[in-house]
Design an enzyme around this catalytic site. Sequence first.
Site, short mmCIF file in Angstrom:
data_model
loop_
_atom_site.label_atom_id
_atom_site.label_comp_id
_atom_site.label_asym_id
_atom_site.label_seq_id
_atom_site.Cartn_x
_atom_site.Cartn_y
_atom_site.Cartn_z
N ASN A 9 14.67 63.85 3.30
CA ASN A 9 14.56 62.42 3.93
C ASN A 9 12.57 62.40 3.26
O ASN A 9 11.96 63.09 2.99
CB ASN A 9 14.61 63.06 5.31
CG ASN A 9 13.61 61.87 6.00
OD1 ASN A 9 13.06 60.74 5.97
ND2 ASN A 9 13.40 62.16 7.56
N LYS A 11 10.80 59.64 4.61
CA LYS A 11 10.52 59.28 5.66
C LYS A 11 9.83 58.02 4.47
O LYS A 11 10.50 56.98 4.16
CB LYS A 11 9.13 59.87 6.70
CG LYS A 11 9.84 61.41 6.64
CD LYS A 11 9.59 62.26 7.51
CE LYS A 11 9.78 63.26 7.82
NZ LYS A 11 9.79 65.03 8.61
N HIS A 91 16.36 60.47 14.81
CA HIS A 91 15.76 61.69 13.60
C HIS A 91 14.45 61.66 14.81
O HIS A 91 14.27 60.77 16.15
CB HIS A 91 15.08 61.03 12.49
CG HIS A 91 14.06 62.19 12.05
ND1 HIS A 91 12.77 62.63 12.39
CD2 HIS A 91 14.40 62.97 11.52
CE1 HIS A 91 11.67 63.18 11.55
NE2 HIS A 91 13.14 63.75 10.68
N GLU A 93 11.84 61.83 15.32
CA GLU A 93 10.27 60.58 15.51
C GLU A 93 10.57 59.07 15.51
O GLU A 93 9.89 58.29 15.88
CB GLU A 93 9.67 60.66 13.50
CG GLU A 93 9.25 61.73 13.29
CD GLU A 93 9.39 62.26 11.71
OE1 GLU A 93 9.71 61.73 11.15
OE2 GLU A 93 9.20 63.51 11.23
N GLU A 158 17.56 69.81 13.92
CA GLU A 158 15.18 69.99 13.61
C GLU A 158 14.77 69.95 14.79
O GLU A 158 14.60 68.95 15.20
CB GLU A 158 15.40 68.71 13.23
CG GLU A 158 16.13 68.07 11.91
CD GLU A 158 15.64 67.72 10.96
OE1 GLU A 158 15.64 68.09 9.10
OE2 GLU A 158 15.05 66.13 11.40
N GLY A 164 7.92 69.40 9.59
CA GLY A 164 6.44 69.13 9.33
C GLY A 164 4.90 69.74 9.48
O GLY A 164 3.56 69.74 9.86
N SER A 203 10.76 72.26 8.04
CA SER A 203 9.59 72.86 7.27
C SER A 203 10.55 73.97 6.63
O SER A 203 10.40 75.26 6.25
CB SER A 203 8.59 74.35 8.17
OG SER A 203 8.12 73.03 8.93
P1 PGA Z 1 9.90 68.71 7.44
O1 PGA Z 1 10.83 66.75 7.91
O2 PGA Z 1 11.10 69.62 6.31
O3 PGA Z 1 9.10 67.74 6.87
O4 PGA Z 1 9.59 69.17 7.64
C1 PGA Z 1 12.04 67.82 7.70
C2 PGA Z 1 12.61 66.26 8.66
O5 PGA Z 1 11.76 65.63 9.44
O6 PGA Z 1 13.95 65.96 8.26
#
Ligand code: PGA
Length: 243
Positions: A9, A11, A91, A93, A158, A164, A203
């Site tokens: 992903n 983003k 997601h 976010e 997640e 992140g 992560s």
């Molecule tokens: P990350 O993000 O691997 O940077 O923690 C995962 C995601 O949001 O899909």
Amino acid sequence: MPQKIAAGNWKMNGTQASLSEIQAIAEAAQESPCATILCPPAHLLHRAASLAGPLAIGGQNCHHAPSGAFTGDISAAQLADCGASYVILGHSERREGYGESDSLVRAKAQAALQSGLTPIICLGESQEQRAAGQALEVVLAQLSGSLPDDARVIIAYEPIWAIGTGLVPTVAEITEVHDALRAQLHAIFGAAGQEISILYGGSVKPSNAQEIFAITHVNGALVGGASLKAEDFLPIMRSLAES
Ligand code: PGA
């Protein structure tokens, strides 16, 4: 057996200059026994799909309507028109930043399926919810509220606090949630629920992928930061293939 999937992903990261990373990931996908999906930002979808080969391409969101006066949005049919075959939905976010509810995620998933896309439906609890002992309850409620009527979906667990941040749940914590998700998918869809891939996200990096992929009912990963560079994503793909 559920399909093993390494999904990236990106983003809101990447420009045309990043197409060389997609090319390198596509070449590695050719050698991999697992499915590989990359979800770049919308402006790269078409170019990415044209060079992807066995690498599948996905969007990161879509509108629930097929078309219309929705300035700035993209429909599932438009993602498919770019060559996408998957779309990330719900997601955290988007749930947190844009107030997306379970019922909206469900409507988007239905729209995605109607356009021939497979939805990757994301679920996850906040740090406060986990501290209050509510992680399972929250994630299972999101699952039942966000699922379409169809078992042709991918689920991504997640935890919000792991995205992140470099923080990763313990093996026991991931196991507990994935076991519960598998049981609920089985309860809802019967045998078809056993075939749904359940990814872990938050992560994931080359150094922890092997341990995470060894967990029962972890069928792959949804990877953010470590999917931006082939040199980080390829070892994760390899760990999945060896799991
Ligand atoms: P990350 O993000 O691997 O940077 O923690 C995962 C995601 O949001 O899909």
